[in-house]
Structures are given as C-alpha cells and as structure tokens.
Design a protein around this motif. Structure first.
Motif, mmCIF file in Angstrom:
data_model
loop_
_atom_site.group_PDB
_atom_site.id
_atom_site.type_symbol
_atom_site.label_atom_id
_atom_site.label_comp_id
_atom_site.label_asym_id
_atom_site.label_seq_id
_atom_site.Cartn_x
_atom_site.Cartn_y
_atom_site.Cartn_z
ATOM 1 N N ILE A 106 31.557 46.025 40.969
ATOM 2 C CA ILE A 106 32.849 46.195 41.639
ATOM 3 C C ILE A 106 32.642 46.516 43.113
ATOM 4 O O ILE A 106 33.285 45.928 43.995
ATOM 5 N N GLN A 107 31.742 47.454 43.394
ATOM 6 C CA GLN A 107 31.422 47.782 44.779
ATOM 7 C C GLN A 107 30.957 46.545 45.545
ATOM 8 O O GLN A 107 31.360 46.314 46.690
ATOM 9 N N VAL B 2 38.587 34.247 45.514
ATOM 10 C CA VAL B 2 38.449 34.749 44.158
ATOM 11 C C VAL B 2 37.034 35.273 43.966
ATOM 12 O O VAL B 2 36.107 34.911 44.694
ATOM 13 N N GLY B 3 36.878 36.132 42.976
ATOM 14 C CA GLY B 3 35.569 36.699 42.701
ATOM 15 C C GLY B 3 35.419 37.012 41.228
ATOM 16 O O GLY B 3 36.406 37.171 40.504
ATOM 17 N N THR B 4 34.176 37.098 40.778
ATOM 18 C CA THR B 4 33.909 37.433 39.388
ATOM 19 C C THR B 4 32.795 38.477 39.313
ATOM 20 O O THR B 4 31.944 38.559 40.203
ATOM 21 N N ILE B 5 32.816 39.257 38.242
ATOM 22 C CA ILE B 5 31.711 40.163 37.975
ATOM 23 C C ILE B 5 31.292 40.023 36.515
ATOM 24 O O ILE B 5 32.081 39.616 35.660
ATOM 25 N N MET B 6 30.052 40.361 36.253
ATOM 26 C CA MET B 6 29.550 40.507 34.897
ATOM 27 C C MET B 6 28.734 41.780 34.867
ATOM 28 O O MET B 6 27.914 42.029 35.758
ATOM 29 N N THR B 7 28.984 42.606 33.867
ATOM 30 C CA THR B 7 28.196 43.820 33.712
ATOM 31 C C THR B 7 27.815 43.971 32.252
ATOM 32 O O THR B 7 28.580 43.606 31.357
ATOM 33 N N SER B 8 26.606 44.489 32.007
ATOM 34 C CA SER B 8 26.127 44.520 30.631
ATOM 35 C C SER B 8 25.062 45.580 30.423
ATOM 36 O O SER B 8 24.326 45.946 31.345
ATOM 37 N N MET C 151 37.790 53.692 40.084
ATOM 38 C CA MET C 151 38.249 54.081 38.752
ATOM 39 C C MET C 151 39.589 53.432 38.430
ATOM 40 O O MET C 151 39.863 53.100 37.271
ATOM 41 N N ILE C 152 40.436 53.233 39.441
ATOM 42 C CA ILE C 152 41.681 52.490 39.233
ATOM 43 C C ILE C 152 41.360 51.084 38.746
ATOM 44 O O ILE C 152 41.985 50.555 37.812
ATOM 45 N N ILE C 153 40.347 50.474 39.352
ATOM 46 C CA ILE C 153 39.946 49.124 38.957
ATOM 47 C C ILE C 153 39.351 49.129 37.552
ATOM 48 O O ILE C 153 39.652 48.254 36.727
ATOM 49 N N VAL C 154 38.512 50.105 37.257
ATOM 50 C CA VAL C 154 37.917 50.213 35.918
ATOM 51 C C VAL C 154 39.008 50.332 34.858
ATOM 52 O O VAL C 154 38.975 49.652 33.822
#
Length: 376
Positions: A224-225, A268-274, A347-350
């Motif tokens: 996110i950052q 536009v943007g994308t993230i992946m976290t795992s 945290m708002i985004i989370v």
C-alpha cells in the motif's frame, strides 16, 4: 477520548507534508530533549526486530541511542543490560512500565510489540510524556489510530510510525521521480509484498487476536505504501479479493490478498500481498519510461532500475536512518517523515480492503480528496 475528525485529520497530515511539524504550536512535553545532543530510546518488546535490527542500528545512530528496554522476559534483562551497558534503572517490564514517566534518560519509546498491543503502549507512552514510535501497522483498526493520535496531541508529544523506507535513498529517489515527473505521467503501478511462511505455525502473526489480520496487516502495508509514494496520490477506491491454498496452516488469518486501486488522476494500480508467496517489487509504467524497485522493502540491500539504467545508492541500516530522522524531528523541528496520520490513512485502506472482500469484491470508496500522506 475525543476523536479526530476527518477534516482535522486531513489538515494535520497536509501540514506534515509541507514541512510544518504536527505539533508546531505546542511545546515539547519533555523540555530537556531540546537541550540534548542525542535522545535516549527505550525499546518495548525484545523480539527479533528489536534484537537484530533496532538495537544494532542504535549503536551507530547519530542523534539517538539505546537508553532502555521494556520486556516481559526476565532472562532478557540481564542479557541486554550486559550487551548494551543498560543501567538497571532504565530496565522495565510490562507491569511497571508506567513508571518510565519519571525517567529523564528516556526521551522516546519505540513500541515493537504484537499489533494488538500497539495502541495500549503508544497511549501509555504519551501519557508518560514520552515521544513515541509505533511499529507498523499502527494499530488493528482506525479507532485505535484515532486514540493514539489523540493521546499524543493531548500530552504534547511527537508520534512517528515505523515506516523505515521513507528514510532510505532508493525510496526517496522514487519519490523524486514522482515529484519531478522524470518519466512523465504515471499510467499504471503495481506492488507485491510477501514471503513464504512455513516454519512457525504458532507465531503471533497467525493469531488474529494478536495480529488483527494476516498478510495484509503485515506485508500488505508495504505494498500500500509503495503504490502511494510511487504515484504521489492517495487512491479513491479499492476492490479486493482473498485467496487461500493452505487453509490448514492459515486457519485464522488471510494468506493471500490482491487489490485494485483507482486514483483521481485516472491511473490504476494493483497490489498483491501474501504469507505464502515470496514477492518484493514496485513497478510503475509512465508516458516516457518506467521505474522499479526489486527488492522494494527488504532491509538491505534494495535494488532499483529505470528505463534509463540502474540506480545505485549507498546502503546502510534503514532503521538507523529512520530513528535518526525522528530524533531530528524532535530536536531540530525537521518534518516528520512518517506521522501518525499516515499510519491512520493506511489503516483506513486496510479496513476498506477487508470490507471489499467481505462483500464479495464490492468496490469501496476511499475518502481522500487531497495529495497528502507521502512523507518528507
């Protein structure tokens, strides 16, 4: 405890970006800190991050030093006291922690505990009249972020979040590209942050009561950052999905999450976290080229390249740079690179990502209407 309104939150964070300190109109709670050359930091929680990153970094810091510790493990008291020459009066446990308010050797308290304990100890640090660094993520929900910010404001102490990357040169170079439009307008950005977890099924990060969530709360905040400082914008909406291929291991927390963001500018943007995939990359496509960091959020070394060639900067402890920057903010009134409002924004985004998942991938609007929250 009085909460901060969204308008006040936006205004405060905007000020931090323009170089105005978050508590510019109030005196320091610890008046002695303005006369000191180096600030004493106490680490609360002596796990791996404190042991292998923060404590060693403080041995080489220019504006701060390891002055005290707070631990719930008595055996660690003697080990740390001997290794770092910590005076007995600067050693606390979780029960007598509040007595730290009477210790003039301690100027800053760095909370390095499981996520569910961040708010409690950050607020107690503020009530003790000590400046606070709260490790990421700031808390387990937005309400706790509000409480931390309010406590620090009420007690007139400074607050920083443990986002070490804003102090290191590769990340700062990406922020420069964005500010100066080195490669023109950004069209697409993606960020991945994750690692493969297999050896510690009983670790606190897999216990939702302690962590507040899984991969998103741990590695996801890096992604996110990345898309925020990598674009210079806050997203206006998010859509998210969750995947699990090892439910027997990830019984209580999220394993893998993907999310898609829209920005006011149209990009536009994308993230992946795992916690099941090793990934560590930021990549942005622009009108006149591209830039990336890979790896983007490890300690050291980081690596970066652009369509014009490799990036090459001196690398040193990010934690040292981070803590020195916060100490300079206190001592010399320099900008706060990682204010509490930034932690609240994330945290708002989370929370919006988790809500999107709970609602079957429904798009969630994000109430950010100004360019703020990028640090520096």
């Amino acid at each position: 405890m009085k909460k901060i309104s969204r308008r006040n939150f936006n205004n405060t964070l905007a000020k931090s970006i323009t170089g105005v300190t978050l508590a510019a109109n109030v005196p320091f709670a610890c008046a002695t800190t303005t006369k000191k050359k180096k600030l004493g930091i106490a680490l609360v929680g002596l796990g791996r991050y404190s042991t292998y990153q923060l404590a060693p970094a403080l041995q080489n810091a220019e504006h701060c030093y390891l002055a005290g510790i707070v631990t719930g493990t008595p055996e660690k008291e003697e080990i740390w006291a001997s290794k770092y020459n910590i005076a007995k009066e600067n050693i606390y446990n979780y029960e007598n922690f509040d007595k730290i308010k009477n210790n003039d050797n301690i100027d800053v308290i760095y909370v390095v505990l499981p996520n569910s304990m961040h708010a409690d100890f950050s607020i107690r640090a503020a009530k003790a009249g000590k400046h606070a660094i709260c490790e990421k993520p700031m808390a387990i929900n937005v309400e706790e972020c509000d409480a931390i910010i309010a406590a620090c404001n009420k007690n007139k102490v400074k607050l920083g979040i443990g986002y070490r990357l804003h102090s290191e040169p590769y990340t700062q170079e990406i922020k420069r590209f964005v500010k100066e439009k080195t490669f023109g307008n950004i069209r697409y950005i993606t960020a991945d942050a994750g690692y493969y977890s297999n050896t510690e099924p009983k670790q606190w990060r897999l216990d939702k009561k302690l962590s507040g969530g899984g991969a998103l709360m741990n590695m996801g905040v890096y992604a996110i950052q990345s898309i925020i400082y990598g674009t210079g914008e806050n997203p206006i909406s998010v859509t998210a999905q969750e995947f699990s291929t090892r439910p027997e291991y990830f019984k209580d927390t999220d394993e893998t999450i993907t999310a898609q963001f829209e920005f006011k500018s149209g990009l536009v943007g994308t993230i992946m976290t795992s916690h099941n995939v090793s990934a560590n990359r930021l990549h942005a496509k622009c009108d006149n080229g591209w830039y990336e960091l890979d790896p983007a959020s490890t300690y050291i070394p980081l690596a970066g390249r652009t369509s014009n060639g490799e990036l090459n900067f001196k690398q040193e402890s990010q934690q040292k740079l981070q803590m020195d920057d916060f100490a300079k903010h206190i001592l010399f009134d320099t900008p706060n690179l990682v204010p509490g409002e930034m932690g609240k924004r994330d945290m708002i985004i989370v929370e919006a990502i988790y809500k999107s998942i709970a609602e079957g991938g429904k798009k969630q609007s994000l109430d950010f209407t100004a360019n703020y929250g990028f640090g520096g």
